[in-house]
Design a protein around this motif. Sequence first.
Motif, PDB file in Angstrom:
ATOM      1  N   UNK A   3     -42.545 -13.135 -34.016  1.00 41.66           N
ATOM      2  CA  UNK A   3     -43.575 -12.658 -34.944  1.00 41.66           C
ATOM      3  C   UNK A   3     -44.689 -11.955 -34.175  1.00 41.66           C
ATOM      4  N   UNK A   4     -45.162 -10.843 -34.738  1.00 46.23           N
ATOM      5  CA  UNK A   4     -46.310 -10.170 -34.130  1.00 46.23           C
ATOM      6  C   UNK A   4     -47.569 -10.970 -34.444  1.00 46.23           C
ATOM      7  N   UNK A   5     -48.611 -10.758 -33.659  1.00 49.70           N
ATOM      8  CA  UNK A   5     -49.811 -11.581 -33.829  1.00 49.70           C
ATOM      9  C   UNK A   5     -50.590 -11.170 -35.077  1.00 49.70           C
ATOM     10  N   UNK A   6     -51.528 -12.022 -35.446  1.00 42.51           N
ATOM     11  CA  UNK A   6     -52.301 -11.828 -36.673  1.00 42.51           C
ATOM     12  C   UNK A   6     -53.065 -10.505 -36.659  1.00 42.51           C
ATOM     13  N   UNK A   7     -53.624 -10.126 -35.519  1.00 40.47           N
ATOM     14  CA  UNK A   7     -54.357  -8.863 -35.437  1.00 40.47           C
ATOM     15  C   UNK A   7     -53.457  -7.678 -35.746  1.00 40.47           C
ATOM     16  N   UNK A   8     -52.229  -7.697 -35.227  1.00 43.34           N
ATOM     17  CA  UNK A   8     -51.292  -6.610 -35.496  1.00 43.34           C
ATOM     18  C   UNK A   8     -50.922  -6.566 -36.972  1.00 43.34           C
ATOM     19  N   UNK A   9     -50.684  -7.721 -37.576  1.00 43.66           N
ATOM     20  CA  UNK A   9     -50.350  -7.763 -39.005  1.00 43.66           C
ATOM     21  C   UNK A   9     -51.492  -7.204 -39.839  1.00 43.66           C
ATOM     22  N   UNK A  10     -52.721  -7.574 -39.494  1.00 44.50           N
ATOM     23  CA  UNK A  10     -53.871  -7.084 -40.249  1.00 44.50           C
ATOM     24  C   UNK A  10     -54.038  -5.573 -40.082  1.00 44.50           C
ATOM     25  N   UNK A  11     -53.793  -5.071 -38.873  1.00 38.97           N
ATOM     26  CA  UNK A  11     -53.890  -3.629 -38.635  1.00 38.97           C
ATOM     27  C   UNK A  11     -52.897  -2.862 -39.491  1.00 38.97           C
ATOM     28  N   UNK A  12     -51.654  -3.344 -39.537  1.00 37.17           N
ATOM     29  CA  UNK A  12     -50.595  -2.627 -40.246  1.00 37.17           C
ATOM     30  C   UNK A  12     -50.684  -2.757 -41.755  1.00 37.17           C
ATOM     31  N   UNK A  13     -51.095  -3.928 -42.252  1.00 35.39           N
ATOM     32  CA  UNK A  13     -50.952  -4.199 -43.680  1.00 35.39           C
ATOM     33  C   UNK A  13     -52.244  -4.472 -44.436  1.00 35.39           C
ATOM     34  N   UNK A  14     -53.232  -5.065 -43.800  1.00 31.08           N
ATOM     35  CA  UNK A  14     -54.404  -5.522 -44.536  1.00 31.08           C
ATOM     36  C   UNK A  14     -55.584  -4.581 -44.366  1.00 31.08           C
ATOM     37  N   UNK A  15     -55.896  -4.211 -43.135  1.00 31.36           N
ATOM     38  CA  UNK A  15     -57.039  -3.333 -42.885  1.00 31.36           C
ATOM     39  C   UNK A  15     -56.728  -1.875 -43.183  1.00 31.36           C
ATOM     40  N   UNK A  16     -55.497  -1.474 -43.002  1.00 27.49           N
ATOM     41  CA  UNK A  16     -55.120  -0.070 -43.199  1.00 27.49           C
ATOM     42  C   UNK A  16     -55.304   0.329 -44.659  1.00 27.49           C
ATOM     43  N   UNK A  17     -55.764   1.559 -44.846  1.00 30.39           N
ATOM     44  CA  UNK A  17     -56.027   2.067 -46.183  1.00 30.39           C
ATOM     45  C   UNK A  17     -55.477   3.489 -46.303  1.00 30.39           C
ATOM     46  N   UNK A  18     -55.292   3.944 -47.537  1.00 35.86           N
ATOM     47  CA  UNK A  18     -54.916   5.327 -47.792  1.00 35.86           C
ATOM     48  C   UNK A  18     -56.166   6.192 -47.703  1.00 35.86           C
ATOM     49  N   UNK A  19     -56.083   7.271 -46.922  1.00 36.14           N
ATOM     50  CA  UNK A  19     -57.253   8.122 -46.697  1.00 36.14           C
ATOM     51  C   UNK A  19     -57.117   9.471 -47.387  1.00 36.14           C
ATOM     52  N   UNK A  20     -58.279   9.971 -47.851  1.00 39.94           N
ATOM     53  CA  UNK A  20     -58.371  11.272 -48.497  1.00 39.94           C
ATOM     54  C   UNK A  20     -59.334  12.215 -47.793  1.00 39.94           C
ATOM     55  N   UNK A  21     -60.176  11.669 -46.911  1.00 32.98           N
ATOM     56  CA  UNK A  21     -61.155  12.462 -46.174  1.00 32.98           C
ATOM     57  C   UNK A  21     -60.922  12.201 -44.693  1.00 32.98           C
ATOM     58  N   UNK A  22     -60.965  13.288 -43.906  1.00 35.30           N
ATOM     59  CA  UNK A  22     -60.531  13.209 -42.507  1.00 35.30           C
ATOM     60  C   UNK A  22     -61.617  13.628 -41.545  1.00 35.30           C
ATOM     61  N   UNK A  23     -61.638  12.970 -40.399  1.00 39.12           N
ATOM     62  CA  UNK A  23     -62.503  13.396 -39.301  1.00 39.12           C
ATOM     63  C   UNK A  23     -61.950  14.704 -38.721  1.00 39.12           C
ATOM     64  N   UNK A  24     -62.844  15.486 -38.154  1.00 40.43           N
ATOM     65  CA  UNK A  24     -62.436  16.733 -37.494  1.00 40.43           C
ATOM     66  C   UNK A  24     -61.937  16.363 -36.098  1.00 40.43           C
ATOM     67  N   UNK A  25     -60.740  15.843 -36.060  1.00 41.49           N
ATOM     68  CA  UNK A  25     -60.164  15.303 -34.822  1.00 41.49           C
ATOM     69  C   UNK A  25     -58.665  15.566 -34.858  1.00 41.49           C
ATOM     70  N   UNK A  26     -58.154  16.248 -33.879  1.00 41.09           N
ATOM     71  CA  UNK A  26     -56.751  16.648 -33.890  1.00 41.09           C
ATOM     72  C   UNK A  26     -55.833  15.482 -33.524  1.00 41.09           C
ATOM     73  N   UNK A  27     -54.576  15.643 -33.893  1.00 40.06           N
ATOM     74  CA  UNK A  27     -53.514  14.693 -33.533  1.00 40.06           C
ATOM     75  C   UNK A  27     -52.585  15.420 -32.576  1.00 40.06           C
ATOM     76  N   UNK A  28     -52.360  14.836 -31.419  1.00 43.98           N
ATOM     77  CA  UNK A  28     -51.566  15.510 -30.393  1.00 43.98           C
ATOM     78  C   UNK A  28     -50.081  15.514 -30.725  1.00 43.98           C
TER      79      UNK A  28
END
Length: 196
Positions: A3-28
């Motif tokens: 099992x992955x740790x609690x922090x990883x689970x929260x990052x993937x499923x609980x804290x993560x949200x659907x976004x509609x507004x973006x920072x001006x920051x590129x993705x490599x």
Amino acid sequence: MTAIDQNARETLFIEARTHNVWQDRSVSEETLRELYHLMHFGPTSMNCQPLRILFLKTQEAKERIRPALMPGNQEKTMQSPVVAVLGYDTNFYEHLPRMFSHNKDAKSLFEGKTDFINTTAFRNSSIQGGYLILAARSLGLDVGPMSGFNNAVVDEEFWPEGNVKSNFLCNLGYGDHSTLFPRQERFEFDEVCEFL
């Protein structure tokens, strides 16, 4: 499996949200390659892997998809650092001799069966799309998946050969967390699940 740790689970499923507004920051490109590397290990039926992805990074490329978008999806998509166009290849079964090599008859199970091909390709590309979302989150990216677009327009623009069909779009980048709506309600376990 461990099992992955609690922090990883929260990052993937609980804290993560659907976004509609973006920072001006590129993705490599390296990040997108790592995203694909992670998601491509996810299981699909008979290892069929029908997902095909176009990563629209330039403004010119994103403008090509604008005519297909519902009005409410245009601004957030144009602002997004990357628009992933997720499609499914209806010729996926041609690759089964390589991808499902221990079953020499796998390809013949699909030949001439259009409904079976389309159902399998759509279902499994959707599963792969879910893995893409989780892979993106695991790399620190935010996501904005959406289906508010005209599939026929996207298919004609990006896959005119006809064998690849669009499934859904997913904006990728680093979201502006200050603009998030309050999290909406989810069904409780007993409302939608049963033990038999």
